[in-house]
Enzyme design. Structure first.
Site, mmCIF file in Angstrom:
data_model
loop_
_atom_site.group_PDB
_atom_site.id
_atom_site.type_symbol
_atom_site.label_atom_id
_atom_site.label_comp_id
_atom_site.label_asym_id
_atom_site.label_seq_id
_atom_site.Cartn_x
_atom_site.Cartn_y
_atom_site.Cartn_z
ATOM 1 N N GLU A 295 0.829 -1.193 0.000
ATOM 2 C CA GLU A 295 0.000 0.000 0.000
ATOM 3 C C GLU A 295 0.871 1.254 0.000
ATOM 4 O O GLU A 295 0.579 2.243 -0.670
ATOM 5 C CB GLU A 295 -0.921 -0.014 1.224
ATOM 6 C CG GLU A 295 -2.132 0.881 1.097
ATOM 7 C CD GLU A 295 -3.128 0.621 2.218
ATOM 8 O OE1 GLU A 295 -3.898 -0.345 2.107
ATOM 9 O OE2 GLU A 295 -3.116 1.365 3.213
ATOM 10 N N GLU B 131 2.120 1.734 -3.375
ATOM 11 C CA GLU B 131 1.026 2.222 -4.212
ATOM 12 C C GLU B 131 0.785 3.708 -3.969
ATOM 13 O O GLU B 131 0.616 4.501 -4.905
ATOM 14 C CB GLU B 131 -0.246 1.423 -3.909
ATOM 15 C CG GLU B 131 -1.417 1.778 -4.812
ATOM 16 C CD GLU B 131 -2.706 1.079 -4.384
ATOM 17 O OE1 GLU B 131 -2.689 0.297 -3.406
ATOM 18 O OE2 GLU B 131 -3.739 1.325 -5.033
ATOM 19 N N CYS C 113 -8.342 -1.959 4.191
ATOM 20 C CA CYS C 113 -8.174 -3.081 5.134
ATOM 21 C C CYS C 113 -9.479 -3.533 5.751
ATOM 22 O O CYS C 113 -9.624 -4.678 6.144
ATOM 23 C CB CYS C 113 -7.267 -2.676 6.292
ATOM 24 S SG CYS C 113 -5.743 -1.941 5.774
ATOM 25 N N SER D 282 -7.355 1.839 -2.215
ATOM 26 C CA SER D 282 -6.125 1.119 -2.512
ATOM 27 C C SER D 282 -6.502 -0.229 -3.112
ATOM 28 O O SER D 282 -7.494 -0.833 -2.728
ATOM 29 C CB SER D 282 -5.341 0.913 -1.216
ATOM 30 O OG SER D 282 -4.450 -0.167 -1.377
ATOM 31 N N LYS E 17 -15.345 -9.651 8.425
ATOM 32 C CA LYS E 17 -14.340 -10.507 7.792
ATOM 33 C C LYS E 17 -14.941 -11.822 7.315
ATOM 34 O O LYS E 17 -14.464 -12.439 6.386
ATOM 35 C CB LYS E 17 -13.194 -10.794 8.769
ATOM 36 C CG LYS E 17 -12.280 -9.600 9.041
ATOM 37 C CD LYS E 17 -11.333 -9.303 7.889
ATOM 38 C CE LYS E 17 -10.481 -8.067 8.182
ATOM 39 N NZ LYS E 17 -9.812 -7.560 6.957
ATOM 40 N N GLU F 245 -16.071 -10.928 4.055
ATOM 41 C CA GLU F 245 -14.937 -10.671 3.167
ATOM 42 C C GLU F 245 -14.316 -11.984 2.687
ATOM 43 O O GLU F 245 -13.972 -12.141 1.505
ATOM 44 C CB GLU F 245 -13.871 -9.837 3.894
ATOM 45 C CG GLU F 245 -12.697 -9.455 2.997
ATOM 46 C CD GLU F 245 -11.457 -9.028 3.790
ATOM 47 O OE1 GLU F 245 -11.515 -7.965 4.430
ATOM 48 O OE2 GLU F 245 -10.449 -9.751 3.753
ATOM 49 N N GLU G 133 -13.570 -11.656 -4.740
ATOM 50 C CA GLU G 133 -12.382 -10.786 -4.876
ATOM 51 C C GLU G 133 -11.202 -11.317 -4.062
ATOM 52 O O GLU G 133 -10.070 -10.904 -4.265
ATOM 53 C CB GLU G 133 -12.692 -9.355 -4.397
ATOM 54 C CG GLU G 133 -13.657 -8.572 -5.270
ATOM 55 C CD GLU G 133 -15.097 -8.713 -4.805
ATOM 56 O OE1 GLU G 133 -15.416 -9.717 -4.117
ATOM 57 O OE2 GLU G 133 -15.916 -7.830 -5.137
ATOM 58 N N CYS H 277 -10.113 -1.565 14.854
ATOM 59 C CA CYS H 277 -10.382 -2.994 15.026
ATOM 60 C C CYS H 277 -10.408 -3.432 16.489
ATOM 61 O O CYS H 277 -11.048 -4.436 16.811
ATOM 62 C CB CYS H 277 -9.327 -3.811 14.291
ATOM 63 S SG CYS H 277 -9.170 -3.320 12.572
#
Lengths: 160, 587, 606
Positions: free
Chosen positions: B284, B287, B304, B324, B363, B366, B371, B508
Site C-alpha cells: 500500500e 502504491e 483493510c 487502494s 471478515k 470478506e 475478490e 479494530c
C-alpha cells in the site's frame, strides 16, 4: 397513468419536497395516493428520492395505520369501531359484512374488489354506527341497512 | 462548564451542568439500572428501568435523560422504585425468549444481570398463545450477524448505532405497539439489505438478540479432519481483547498464551497476521507513493476494513477508484498461505484449511468474496471472531490464564510493531508513514511515533512532512464519520492525499467481533482507548517497528514476490471492487 | 396588503352582501355541510336548493359547518329579513324542493318539516361561527369580526400583554390535561431562539370525539387567526397544523382557508403592516392515535415514527426540531380571538372558579340528541344528559358517561349531578379530555367497555416503552380472560397492580392514562367484574361466553329469516317444526335478533 409516468410524477413531488424538513410523511402520502400502496418498489423509490434509509421508510410505513404495504380493494369498506359506534353495536355490522364478503377484517377479497377494515373513530359519532365505503360515509346503520349498502356495491361490481 | 449541586439519596454531589441525573448518580457510585441507555449513543428514556423520584417532581422520571438542576433532590432506591423496576422487568421477561441457559449471552446479558440483581425470580405473566405461539423466527442468512427477534427487548441501542454512529440504518423499529420489532425493511434478511456486516449492533445489544454467525463448528470439523492441514492467522487486535473473555482486565496483552492455546486446539500452524499487516504496508505504501508521484487517483483510501469496503461499494461507489487496490491483511495472508506457505511446507493448497481469527464480523463476509479468492480456492476458509476463539478455548477446557505461552510459527509468523498498531484507528496510517518516510528519505528514521493520528477521535486530520512531500492525511473510524468526510470531499470542502478508514469506531480493537462489554462498563471505561493503549505498548516492545524491516518480509520478497507491486504481488495481493446494489433484494 | 381600514370595509361589505346580520335585506339559506351532514345526504340537498332558487332574486344558498344536531341531519336553516329563523331537519332533496317552492319562494314556512332547536343552557364561543358562516369564504369570517383580534393584538398590544390577557382569562388547554394556556405561551416566549413554532393539535383521535373536526369544518379561520396571535405572543413566525388524515373535509377547508388568508395578507409577510410575519403549514397525520400526544405529534411532524419523547425538556424549551414550541388544540385556539376581543374578564366571568369559559362536547352513544354542544364549565352532567341530550333512547336506564376517551373513565349514574370541570372529573377518576361524551346504558357491560378501551390502547400504543407496550397487552389479556368466562380469583388484583405500574412508569401521558378505563370501571362497577369471574354472569347480557340465544316458539312466525341469515347454520326449523338455536353451533353474533320480525329471539344469560 402508466407506471413510468407515475414514477416521473413522483420524482417531481419528491424533488420539490426534499428540501423541506419533515417532508417524508407527506411524500409517503403522495406516493401511496399515486401508486395505490407502499410496496417494496414504491418504498425503494421513496427512499432513493428522499435519500433516507429504506428501513426508515418502512419503519414509518408500518407505524401509521393509514399506510399500507399492499394494494387495497377497489372498494375500501371501513366500519367505524369508535366508542359511540361500538356501544351501538358496530361489531355486529362488521361481522355481517365479513360474512357477506367471506373475508376477515383487514383483508381484501380475492377478486380485489373489496377491502374490509375496522377503523378508529371517524368523528361522525352523531350518526353512529357508521361505515365508509371509499369516500362515502354511511350513518345510522343497522345490520339490515349495512347489508343493503354492501349488496348495492356488490351488484355494481357484478359480484355475487 | 459550570457545576450544579444536587443530592442523591441524601448525599450531596457537584457535577457539570450538562450531566444527567444518571451520570450524577454514577459519580456517587450508584448504578441506576438501565437497559436502553448507551452513553453518547442511545439516550431515549425508553426502557423505564432508570426511573427515579425527584422531590417536587410530577411522577417518576427517567434519569438517563433528566438534566440535573441546582438543588435537586433525587431518590434512586425507594420501595416504590424497586417495585416499579421489578414490575417492568417482569413485563419485559414476559415477552422475552427465556432460554437463558443456552443463550450465547448467558452471564454476559444485561437483562439477566438486572433480573438477578433486582430480585426478580419469575414473571407472573404467561405469553398469550395463538399469536404464532412462539417468537418470530431467527434470521441466520447473513454470513456475519444473526438476529433473534424473540430475545429483542426493543432497547434500540442497535438502531442508534446502525443509524447514527455507522450511518447505515438498515435496522429500525418496525410496526407499532405490542407488535413492534426491531428489524429490517420488509422483514428481509440482513443478508438482503445494505448491511455492511460491521457487527457494531452486536456490540450494542444488551441481550442475545444480535449475535455473531457462529463458525466454530466448521473449524472444529476441519481440526478433526486428518486430511486437513489447519492453519490459523490471528489479527493484531485479537490479542488485546481475548484476555477479557477470561477475566483479564481490558488492556491485557495475551499474545503468547493465545498462540499456545490455538495450538492446543489441535491446529497445525499459527501465524501472526501482523506479518500480513507489514506486507500490506509494503504494497500500500508503494502504491501510495506511486499515486502521489505519478498523479494517480487521490486521496488514496485504505482497504483493510471489510465493513468500510462494503460501505464504500454500497453508499459511496464514486470513491471506489480511490480505494487502494490492496487486499486486506487477512486477504493477503490467505493468499500467501495457499501459495508461498503451501509451497514451502510441501502441502497441497487444497488440503490447507485456512482460518482467520479476527476482531471483526465483516471478515466473515470478506473471506467469502470472489475478490479474495486464490485461483479456484478461498484464501481464508473460515473466519472466527475473538469471542468465538475464546469459546473454542473454553470448550477445549484449556486453562487459558495458566498457559506459559508459545511463539507463532515460522516463515510468515511474525510481524513488526507497525503491524501490531493496525488494530487501532490511525495505526495503518502511522505504519505506512514509518515505511514511506524511510523510503522517501532513504534513511532509517528514529522519530516514528506519529501521535497526531492516534486517539479515539472519529475524524483526525494532519499534514505530515515526509522528505519533500507534505502528506495531507485524514484518519477516520466509524462509517458514519467516513460518510461525513466523504461528503465534505465531494463538496470540495476538504482534500487529502491519503485517508485511513476503519468501519468500527476506534478501529479494530473495538470491532464487532471483540469481547462485548455492558453499557455500564462502557460508561466507566473507554474500551477503544484501553485496548489501544495496550497496542501502542506492544508496538514499543517490538524490536522491529517498521514493516519494511521485518526480515520475514524481506525474505518473502526475495524468495517469492520479487518486489512490492510486482506482477506476482498484484496477482496475489491486490484486487478491485465494484459498485454494490443499495437495495439488493428482489421481492 | 390589508390594513385595518380595509378589514373593516370588507366586514361591512360582506355583512350586507351575505345577509349575515339582522339588518339583512335578502333571504339567506344555510345547509349544514360538515361531515355528519354530508354523511346524512346534505350535499344533494344543498345542490337542490341552489338549483331551485338559482333564478330567484334575493335568495342565496350557503354551505355551513356543523349546526350541532347530528341526529337531525341534513339540516337547512332559512334566515329571512324581519322573520325568525326556521330550521328544517332531516331534509331530503324532495323536501328541499318543497321548501324552496313553498317557503323560500312562497314565504310559507313548512311546520311539518321544521323543528326548533333548543340551545337552552348552551353558550357558543368556540362554536360561535359553526353552522352560521360559509367556512370556505374568508369574507364571511371577517364579517363576523374575524381577524379583528389579530389586528388588535398587532396594533394595540405588546406580545407580553397578549400573554397576560390569555393568562388572566383562565383559559386552560381543551385537549387533555387542562394546562393553563397563557402559562404555556409565557414559557415559550421566555426561551430565546432563532426559530420557534406554534403547533395546532388537530389530531383528534379520541374515539367519540369530533369537536375539533366540527370547528375546523365550520370555522377554520378562527384557528388560523389564533395561531397567528400565538405566534406574535411567543415570537414565532411559523405554525403547523397537524390534522388527522381521516378528516378530508376539514383538511380541504383548512387548505382553502390558508390560501385565502395568504391571499389577503392575513398570513404571510408583514401582516397589517406591523412587521410581524406568520405562515402556517398543514401536516396530515397517518393514523396513529399516539400522535395526539404533544411530543409524539412533533416527532411525527419531523417525519418520523410518532413516538413520544421524555419530558423534560418540555416543548416550550425544546419542541419541534428542538426549538421552543407551543402546542394547543383546535378548541383552545378557537377561544383565543374572542378573549382578545372581549377581554380576559369577560371570559373569566364564564364557568367556575377553577375552570373558565365553556367546553364543547360531542354527545354520542346511548342518548337521544346526539350532536355537538357547548356549555359553560360547571354545567352539571345531569343537565347535559337529560336536558340537552334528551335522555336515553328506549327508556333504558342511564348507566355511565364516558369522558376523556381511552385516557378517561366512566362517570356512574350516582355522580350524575357532578358539575363538569377539570378537577371534578379527575376526582371521579375520569378526565375532561378533548370532550367526547359517550353515554352508556344498562345494555352495555362495563367490563366489555373497559376491554374495548384497552383493545384500543394496545392497538395504538407506540411500542417505545415496556409498561405501555407489554403492560397494556397483559391487561387486555386479563380482561379477555374475564369476559370470556375464564376469570379467576386474583385477576382483579393483578389488573389493579398492573394498572398502577403502568400509570407511574409509562413514558408518555397516553401510556400513563391507559389504565384509566379499567381503574374507573373497577371503581364504580367492581361488582360486574366479580360477577363475571365468580358467577360467569354478565348482567348486561353482552359477553358472548356467558349468554345464549333462544327462540320463543309462541312469538315465532316461522318466517325462516333467522335461519337464512345465520352464518353458522345454528338455526333449525321449518314450516312445521319449531325453530330452535343450537347453542353449540351458535357463534352469538346476534344477526338473527336483528333479522327477526316478530321479536321472538332473545339473548339471555345462561
Amino acid at each position: 397513468m402508466a407506471t413510468e409516468e407515475k414514477i416521473a410524477r413522483f420524482r417531481e413531488i419528491a424533488a420539490a419536497a426534499k428540501g423541506t424538513s419533515g417532508s417524508l410523511i407527506p411524500v409517503m402520502h403522495e406516493a401511496q395516493e399515486l401508486f395505490g400502496c407502499l410496496d417494496y418498489e414504491v418504498e425503494k423509490l421513496v427512499a432513493q428520492e428522499m435519500e433516507v434509509p429504506l428501513a426508515d421508510v418502512y419503519g414509518v410505513a408500518t407505524f401509521y395505520s393509514k399506510f399500507h404495504l399492499e394494494a387495497k380493494g377497489e372498494y375500501q369498506i371501513n366500519v367505524c369501531l369508535g366508542t359511540a359506534c361500538y356501544v351501538k353495536g358496530a361489531e355486529m355490522i362488521l361481522e355481517k359484512i365479513e360474512d357477506m364478503l367471506k373475508i376477515k377484517v383487514g383483508h381484501t377479497t380475492s377478486d380485489g374488489k373489496f377491502s374490509l377494515e375496522a377503523t378508529r373513530c371517524i368523528g361522525a359519532c352523531g350518526l353512529a354506527p357508521v361505515m365508509t365505503v371509499n369516500d362515502e360515509v354511511h350513518g345510522q346503520l343497522t345490520v339490515d341497512k349495512a347489508e343493503r349498502i354492501i349488496k348495492r356495491y356488490m351488484s355494481e361490481t357484478g359480484r355475487k | 462548564m459550570s457545576e450544579v449541586n444536587l443530592t442523591i439519596n441524601g448525599r450531596g454531589v457537584s457535577v457539570p451542568a450538562d450531566y444527567t441525573v444518571l451520570m450524577a448518580a454514577k459519580k456517587l457510585n450508584v448504578n441506576i439500572p438501565t437497559l436502553c441507555y448507551l452513553k453518547d449513543v442511545n439516550q431515549i428514556g425508553a426502557c423505564r428501568m432508570c426511573l427515579v423520584e425527584v422531590k417536587g417532581g410530577r411522577g417518576l422520571s427517567a434519569s438517563c435523560v433528566l438534566p440535573v438542576t441546582e438543588g435537586m433532590e433525587v431518590w434512586t432506591n425507594t420501595p416504590l422504585l424497586r417495585e416499579t423496576r421489578r414490575g417492568i422487568l417482569e413485563l419485559i421477561l414476559s415477552n422475552h425468549n427465556r432460554e437463558c441457559t443456552s443463550c450465547i449471552r448467558s452471564q454476559n446479558c444485561e437483562l439477566q444481570r438486572l433480573t438477578k440483581e433486582l430480585g426478580v425470580t419469575d414473571s407472573p405473566y404467561e405469553r398469550a398463545e395463538g399469536e404464532g405461539g412462539g417468537f418470530a423466527p431467527a434470521d441466520e442468512k447473513s454470513l456475519s450477524i444473526a438476529r433473534d427477534p424473540g430475545k429483542c427487548i426493543l432497547c434500540r441501542r442497535c438502531v442508534a448505532v446502525c443509524h447514527d454512529v455507522q450511518g447505515v440504518g438498515v435496522i429500525q423499529a418496525m410496526g407499532r405497539g405490542y407488535n413492534t420489532v426491531v428489524g429490517t425493511a420488509f422483514d428481509l434478511s440482513l443478508a438482503d439489505v445494505a448491511c455492511i456486516n460491521c457487527g457494531q449492533c452486536i456490540q450494542a445489544c444488551p441481550v442475545g438478540a444480535l449475535k455473531t454467525k457462529d463458525d466454530t463448528d466448521k473449524v472444529w470439523a476441519a481440526i478433526g479432519d486428518p486430511a486437513k492441514h489447519v492453519v490459523f492467522q490471528v489479527a493484531p487486535s485479537v490479542r488485546f481483547g481475548l484476555g477479557e473473555e477470561f477475566g483479564v482486565p481490558a488492556g491485557g496483552i495475551v499474545t503468547r498464551q493465545m498462540a499456545e492455546a490455538i495450538k492446543l486446539l489441535g491446529v497445525d500452524k499459527v501465524f501472526d497476521a501482523n506479518f500480513a499487516a507489514d506486507l500490506t504496508i509494503m504494497e500500500e505504501g508503494t502504491e501510495l507513493i506511486g499515486r502521489l508521484q505519478n498523479g494517480g487517483v487521490t486521496p488514496m483510501i485504505t482497504s483493510c476494513s471489510p465493513g468500510w469496503i462494503k460501505y464504500c461499494e454500497t453508499y459511496y461507489p464514486e470513491f471506489l477508484p480511490n480505494l487502494s487496490s490492496c487486499k486486506s491483511p487477512m486477504g493477503m495472508m490467505g493468499a500467501v498461505i495457499k501459495t508461498y506457505y503451501a509451497e514451502n511446507a510441501g502441502v497441497a493448497p487444497e488440503d490447507i484449511y485456512s482460518v482467520a481469527v479476527m476482531p471483526c464480523t465483516a471478515k466473515k463476509f470478506e473471506a467469502a468474496r470472489p475478490e479474495m479468492s486464490v485461483g479456484a480456492l478461498r484464501g481464508v476458509d473460515a473466519v472466527i471472531t475473538t469471542r468465538e476463539l475464546a469459546r473454542m478455548i473454553k470448550e477445549a477446557r484449556i486453562d487459558f490464564l495458566e498457559l506459559a505461552g508459545a511463539d507463532f510459527d515460522e516463515l510468515i509468523g511474525e510481524g513488526s510493531g507497525a503491524g501490531t498498531i493496525f488494530g487501532a484507528t490511525g495505526g495503518v496510517a502511522e505504519a505506512a508513514l514509518r515505511t514511506a518516510a524511510d523510503i522517501l528519505t532513504g534513511q532509517d528514521l528514529r522519530e516514528i511515533d506519529y501521535t497526531a493520528v492516534r486517539g479515539v477521535k472519529g475524524i483526525k486530520e494532519a499534514v505530515i512532512p515526509i522528505g519533500d512531500l507534505n502528506v495531507r492525511l485524514a484518519v477516520v473510524s466509524g462509517t458514519g464519520n467516513a460518510g461525513k468526510l466523504l461528503e465534505r470531499i465531494k463538496a470540495g470542502e476538504a482534500d487529502y492525499d491519503f485517508i485511513e478508514i476503519m468501519a468500527c469506531p476506534g478501529g479494530c480493537v473495538t470491532g464487532g467481533g471483540q469481547p462485548i462489554r455492558s453499557s455500564d462498563e462502557k460508561y466507566k471505561k473507554d474500551f477503544r482507548a484501553a485496548r489501544a493503549t495496550a497496542l501502542y505498548q506492544d508496538d514499543v516492545e517490538h524490536e522491529i517497528r517498521k514493516s519494511h524491516q521485518n526480515p520475514l518480509i524481506t525474505k518473502i520478497y526475495a524468495d517469492y514476490l520479487e518486489k512490492p507491486n510486482s506482477h506476482r504481488a498484484h496477482e496475489l495481493l491486490h484486487t478491485h471492487y465494484t459498485e454494490r446494489e443499495l437495495y439488493p433484494a428482489n421481492i | 396588503m390589508l390594513t385595518l381600514e380595509n378589514l373593516n370595509e370588507l366586514r361591512q361589505k360582506t355583512l350586507t352582501r351575505s345577509n349575515l346580520d339582522d339588518k339583512r335585506q335578502e333571504t339567506r339559506v344555510v345547509v349544514g355541510l360538515a361531515t355528519c351532514g354530508i354523511a346524512a345526504g346534505a350535499q344533494p340537498v344543498f345542490e337542490t336548493l341552489k338549483a331551485e332558487t338559482a333564478a330567484v332574486q334575493g335568495v342565496n344558498v350557503y354551505r355551513a359547518g356543523c349546526i350541532g344536531a347530528c341526529r337531525l341531519e341534513p339540516l337547512v336553516e332559512v334566515y329571512e329579513p324581519g322573520r325568525a329563523k326556521v330550521t328544517y331537519t332531516r331534509v331530503t332533496p324532495e323536501k328541499a324542493k318543497e321548501i324552496a317552492a313553498r317557503h323560500i319562494i312562497g314565504k310559507t314556512r313548512l311546520d311539518e318539516y321544521s323543528e326548533e332547536l333548543d340551545f337552552t343552557g348552551q353558550l357558543r364561543i368556540a362554536l360561535r361561527n359553526c353552522g352560521i358562516i360559509d367556512p370556505e369564504d374568508i369574507n364571511e369570517y371577517i364579517a363576523r369580526d374575524g381577524y379583528q383580534a389579530l389586528a388588535k393584538a398587532l396594533s394595540d398590544m405588546k406580545p407580553l400583554e397578549v400573554i397576560e390577557t390569555i393568562k388572566k382569562s383562565g383559559l386552560r388547554g381543551r385537549g387533555g390535561a387542562g394546562f393553563p394556556t397563557g402559562l404555556k405561551w409565557q414559557f415559550a416566549a421566555q426561551n430565546e431562539s432563532d426559530q420557534k413554532y406554534v403547533c395546532c393539535n388537530a389530531d383528534e383521535g379520541d374515539p367519540g370525539a369530533f369537536m375539533d373536526r366540527s370547528v375546523l369544518e365550520g370555522d377554520p379561520h378562527a384557528v388560523l387567526e389564533a395561531m397567528a396571535i400565538a405566534g406574535y405572543a411567543i415570537g414565532s413566525t411559523k405554525g403547523f397544523i397537524y390534522i388527522r388524515a381521516e378528516y378530508p373535509v376539514a383538511v380541504k377547508r383548512l387548505d382553502i382557508a390558508i390560501t385565502q388568508a395568504k391571499a389577503l395578507g392575513l398570513l404571510g409577510e408583514n401582516i397589517f403592516g406591523s412587521g410581524f410575519s406568520f405562515d402556517i403549514e398543514l401536516r396530515l397525520g397517518a393514523g396513529a392515535f399516539v400522535c395526539g400526544e404533544e411530543t409524539a405529534l412533533m416527532t411525527s411532524i419531523e417525519g418520523k415514527r410518532g413516538e413520544p419523547r421524555p419530558r423534560p425538556p418540555f416543548p416550550a424549551a425544546q419542541g419541534l426540531w428542538r426549538k421552543p414550541t407551543i402546542l394547543n388544540n383546535v378548541e383552545t385556539f378557537a377561544n383565543i380571538a374572542q378573549i382578545i376581543l372581549n377581554g380576559a374578564e369577560w371570559f373569566a366571568g364564564i364557568g367556575t372558579e377553577r375552570s373558565k369559559g365553556t367546553k364543547v362536547f360531542a354527545l354520542g352513544g346511548k342518548i337521544n340528541n346526539t350532536g355537538l354542544i357547548e356549555v359553560p364549565m360547571g354545567t352539571p352532567l345531569r343537565f347535559i344528559i337529560e336536558q340537552i341530550g334528551g335522555g336515553i333512547p328506549g327508556g333504558r336506564a342511564f348507566k355511565a358517561a364516558q369522558t376523556g376517551g381511552p385516557s378517561g373513565g366512566c362517570i356512574p349514574a350516582v355522580k350524575i349531578d357532578t358539575p363538569i370541570e377539570y378537577e371534578t372529573l379527575l376526582e371521579l377518576g375520569s378526565m375532561m379530555g378533548s370532550g367526547g361524551l359517550i353515554v352508556i346504558d344498562e345494555d352495555n357491560c362495563m367490563v366489555d367497555v373497559a376491554r374495548f378501551f384497552l383493545d384500543f390502547t394496545v392497538d395504538e400504543s407506540c411500542g417505545k416503552c415496556p409498561p405501555c407496550r407489554i403492560g397494556t397487552k397483559r391487561m387486555l389479556e386479563l380482561l379477555g380472560k374475564i369476559t370470556s368466562g375464564r376469570g379467576e380469583a386474583g385477576d382483579i388484583e393483578k389488573l389493579e397492580s398492573l394498572a398502577a405500574l403502568i400509570k407511574r412508569s409509562a413514558l408518555c401521558g397516553l401510556g400513563q392514562t391507559a389504565p384509566n378505563p379499567v381503574l374507573s370501571t373497577l371503581r364504580y362497577f367492581r361488582r360486574e367484574y366479580e360477577e363475571h369471574i365468580r358467577d360467569n354472569y354478565c348482567a348486561a347480557v353482552v359477553c358472548k361466553a356467558m349468554i345464549c340465544y333462544e327462540i320463543d316458539a309462541e312469538k315465532c312466525i316461522r318466517c325462516n329469516l333467522c335461519k337464512r341469515n345465520c352464518p353458522s347454520g345454528a338455526v333449525t326449523g321449518g314450516k312445521d317444526v319449531d325453530y330452535v338455536i343450537d347453542r353449540d353451533a351458535c357463534i352469538k353474533c346476534g344477526l338473527c335478533v336483528s333479522k327477526c320480525r316478530s321479536d321472538a329471539i332473545k339473548k339471555k344469560n345462561c
